[in-house]
Design a protein around this motif. Sequence first.
Motif, PDB file in Angstrom:
ATOM      1  N   VAL A   1       3.061   4.133  17.315  1.00  0.00           N
ATOM      2  CA  VAL A   1       1.623   4.148  17.045  1.00  0.00           C
ATOM      3  C   VAL A   1       1.186   2.739  16.680  1.00  0.00           C
ATOM      4  O   VAL A   1       1.621   2.194  15.670  1.00  0.00           O
ATOM      5  CB  VAL A   1       1.286   5.110  15.882  1.00  0.00           C
ATOM      6  CG1 VAL A   1      -0.213   5.122  15.622  1.00  0.00           C
ATOM      7  CG2 VAL A   1       1.806   6.500  16.167  1.00  0.00           C
ATOM      8  N   ASP A   2       0.352   2.134  17.472  1.00  0.00           N
ATOM      9  CA  ASP A   2      -0.064   0.746  17.264  1.00  0.00           C
ATOM     10  C   ASP A   2      -1.120   0.654  16.156  1.00  0.00           C
ATOM     11  O   ASP A   2      -2.272   0.302  16.389  1.00  0.00           O
ATOM     12  CB  ASP A   2      -0.605   0.163  18.574  1.00  0.00           C
ATOM     13  CG  ASP A   2      -0.855  -1.334  18.478  1.00  0.00           C
ATOM     14  OD1 ASP A   2      -0.323  -1.958  17.538  1.00  0.00           O
ATOM     15  OD2 ASP A   2      -1.582  -1.874  19.321  1.00  0.00           O
ATOM     16  N   ASN A   3      -0.676   0.996  14.941  1.00  0.00           N
ATOM     17  CA  ASN A   3      -1.565   0.973  13.782  1.00  0.00           C
ATOM     18  C   ASN A   3      -0.733   0.595  12.570  1.00  0.00           C
ATOM     19  O   ASN A   3       0.046   1.412  12.064  1.00  0.00           O
ATOM     20  CB  ASN A   3      -2.235   2.340  13.595  1.00  0.00           C
ATOM     21  CG  ASN A   3      -3.260   2.337  12.477  1.00  0.00           C
ATOM     22  OD1 ASN A   3      -2.985   1.916  11.359  1.00  0.00           O
ATOM     23  ND2 ASN A   3      -4.460   2.827  12.774  1.00  0.00           N
ATOM     24  N   LEU A   4      -0.880  -0.643  12.107  1.00  0.00           N
ATOM     25  CA  LEU A   4      -0.035  -1.162  11.041  1.00  0.00           C
ATOM     26  C   LEU A   4      -0.199  -0.385   9.740  1.00  0.00           C
ATOM     27  O   LEU A   4       0.783  -0.089   9.055  1.00  0.00           O
ATOM     28  CB  LEU A   4      -0.341  -2.644  10.810  1.00  0.00           C
ATOM     29  CG  LEU A   4       0.581  -3.390   9.841  1.00  0.00           C
ATOM     30  CD1 LEU A   4       2.018  -3.329  10.315  1.00  0.00           C
ATOM     31  CD2 LEU A   4       0.137  -4.848   9.703  1.00  0.00           C
ATOM     32  N   THR A   5      -1.436  -0.023   9.391  1.00  0.00           N
ATOM     33  CA  THR A   5      -1.671   0.720   8.153  1.00  0.00           C
ATOM     34  C   THR A   5      -0.988   2.076   8.193  1.00  0.00           C
ATOM     35  O   THR A   5      -0.315   2.484   7.228  1.00  0.00           O
ATOM     36  CB  THR A   5      -3.185   0.895   7.907  1.00  0.00           C
ATOM     37  OG1 THR A   5      -3.784  -0.396   7.789  1.00  0.00           O
ATOM     38  CG2 THR A   5      -3.432   1.682   6.627  1.00  0.00           C
ATOM     39  N   TYR A   6      -1.124   2.781   9.321  1.00  0.00           N
ATOM     40  CA  TYR A   6      -0.486   4.088   9.465  1.00  0.00           C
ATOM     41  C   TYR A   6       1.037   3.946   9.395  1.00  0.00           C
ATOM     42  O   TYR A   6       1.713   4.725   8.700  1.00  0.00           O
ATOM     43  CB  TYR A   6      -0.895   4.721  10.792  1.00  0.00           C
ATOM     44  CG  TYR A   6      -0.234   6.050  11.063  1.00  0.00           C
ATOM     45  CD1 TYR A   6      -0.734   7.224  10.517  1.00  0.00           C
ATOM     46  CD2 TYR A   6       0.908   6.128  11.870  1.00  0.00           C
ATOM     47  CE1 TYR A   6      -0.121   8.451  10.753  1.00  0.00           C
ATOM     48  CE2 TYR A   6       1.529   7.337  12.112  1.00  0.00           C
ATOM     49  CZ  TYR A   6       1.009   8.497  11.553  1.00  0.00           C
ATOM     50  OH  TYR A   6       1.638   9.705  11.793  1.00  0.00           O
ATOM     51  N   ALA A   7       1.586   2.967  10.108  1.00  0.00           N
ATOM     52  CA  ALA A   7       3.034   2.762  10.115  1.00  0.00           C
ATOM     53  C   ALA A   7       3.545   2.444   8.719  1.00  0.00           C
ATOM     54  O   ALA A   7       4.598   2.944   8.297  1.00  0.00           O
ATOM     55  CB  ALA A   7       3.392   1.641  11.078  1.00  0.00           C
ATOM     56  N   ALA A   8       2.795   1.615   7.970  1.00  0.00           N
ATOM     57  CA  ALA A   8       3.197   1.238   6.611  1.00  0.00           C
ATOM     58  C   ALA A   8       3.252   2.466   5.708  1.00  0.00           C
ATOM     59  O   ALA A   8       4.227   2.662   4.964  1.00  0.00           O
ATOM     60  CB  ALA A   8       2.227   0.210   6.052  1.00  0.00           C
ATOM     61  N   MET A   9       2.229   3.296   5.769  1.00  0.00           N
ATOM     62  CA  MET A   9       2.171   4.464   4.888  1.00  0.00           C
ATOM     63  C   MET A   9       3.190   5.519   5.290  1.00  0.00           C
ATOM     64  O   MET A   9       3.780   6.186   4.434  1.00  0.00           O
ATOM     65  CB  MET A   9       0.756   5.030   4.872  1.00  0.00           C
ATOM     66  CG  MET A   9      -0.258   4.039   4.293  1.00  0.00           C
ATOM     67  SD  MET A   9      -1.919   4.687   4.092  1.00  0.00           S
ATOM     68  CE  MET A   9      -1.686   5.753   2.660  1.00  0.00           C
TER      69      MET A   9
END
Length: 266
Positions: free
Chosen positions: A224-232
């Motif tokens: 998933v190309d979404n840094l915030t989502y990946a971090a959480m």
Amino acid sequence: MSNNNKLYKPAIPELQYRFRPNLFMWTNRTLFLGPLQQLDFHAMGSVAINVGLYQPFLMKAMNEPYKAYRCAVIPAGCKHELNANGNIVACLVIEKNSTDFINFRKRVPFPTSTITNIIDTEWVGCFQKIYEEKPSKTEINQMINQLLNAGGAAESEVDPRIASIMHTIQLDPGNDFSQEYLASSVGLSASRFRHLFIEHSDIPFRRYRMWRRIVSAMDTLHKVDNLTYAAMEGGFTDSAHFNRCFRDTFGVNPSLVFRNIDRFEV
């Protein structure tokens, strides 16, 4: 070990600086290939082997001068700074509780407290071939297996209780397991657990958990190309928290790695 001088040919500048980063991830190993500039002081959560593909790179541990290396082993938790002046570097990270690590230690004994120079042209040749021929991820895995002499039976040096806990964290890095809970799950007191964990992983429990959370976040970022989502998803409170931990671990902001990446395969 070969002394083939072709392994040390200079890179063609226009190719060298046009090359964009590649990142390959497996269960117990991670490989980065790309041009590097200055990496601030950082400490990884597992053992890393750095290889300058065409030029040496400069590196120093805390309170030490810069030294030039072509190949070097950096133990888990060893704080160091790197300057490759834009040249291409391969970084292979292997997990301490893996057969990769056992096979590597058989081939290259190294202390767990300082950077070790490796004089072995096979490492240079292997990663040059990966860079120049751009094989598939499966073929890269086979090349690294051959380099590590993987495939044979190997007995882990990690205490089975600590290995079990490391495996638990690998499976669920975002879980806030308490040290007391993990210690009791393998029949240890919390203080004995902390001591054994550092002895067998070379880093404290919290740093190891942070390392596995970073790996988990990178794995999610691939999907998933979404840094915030990946971090959480990895267990971080937000992207800013992930950025700080990533920089503390790799010496660079994650955006500089991922925004211009060419191949990212998990």
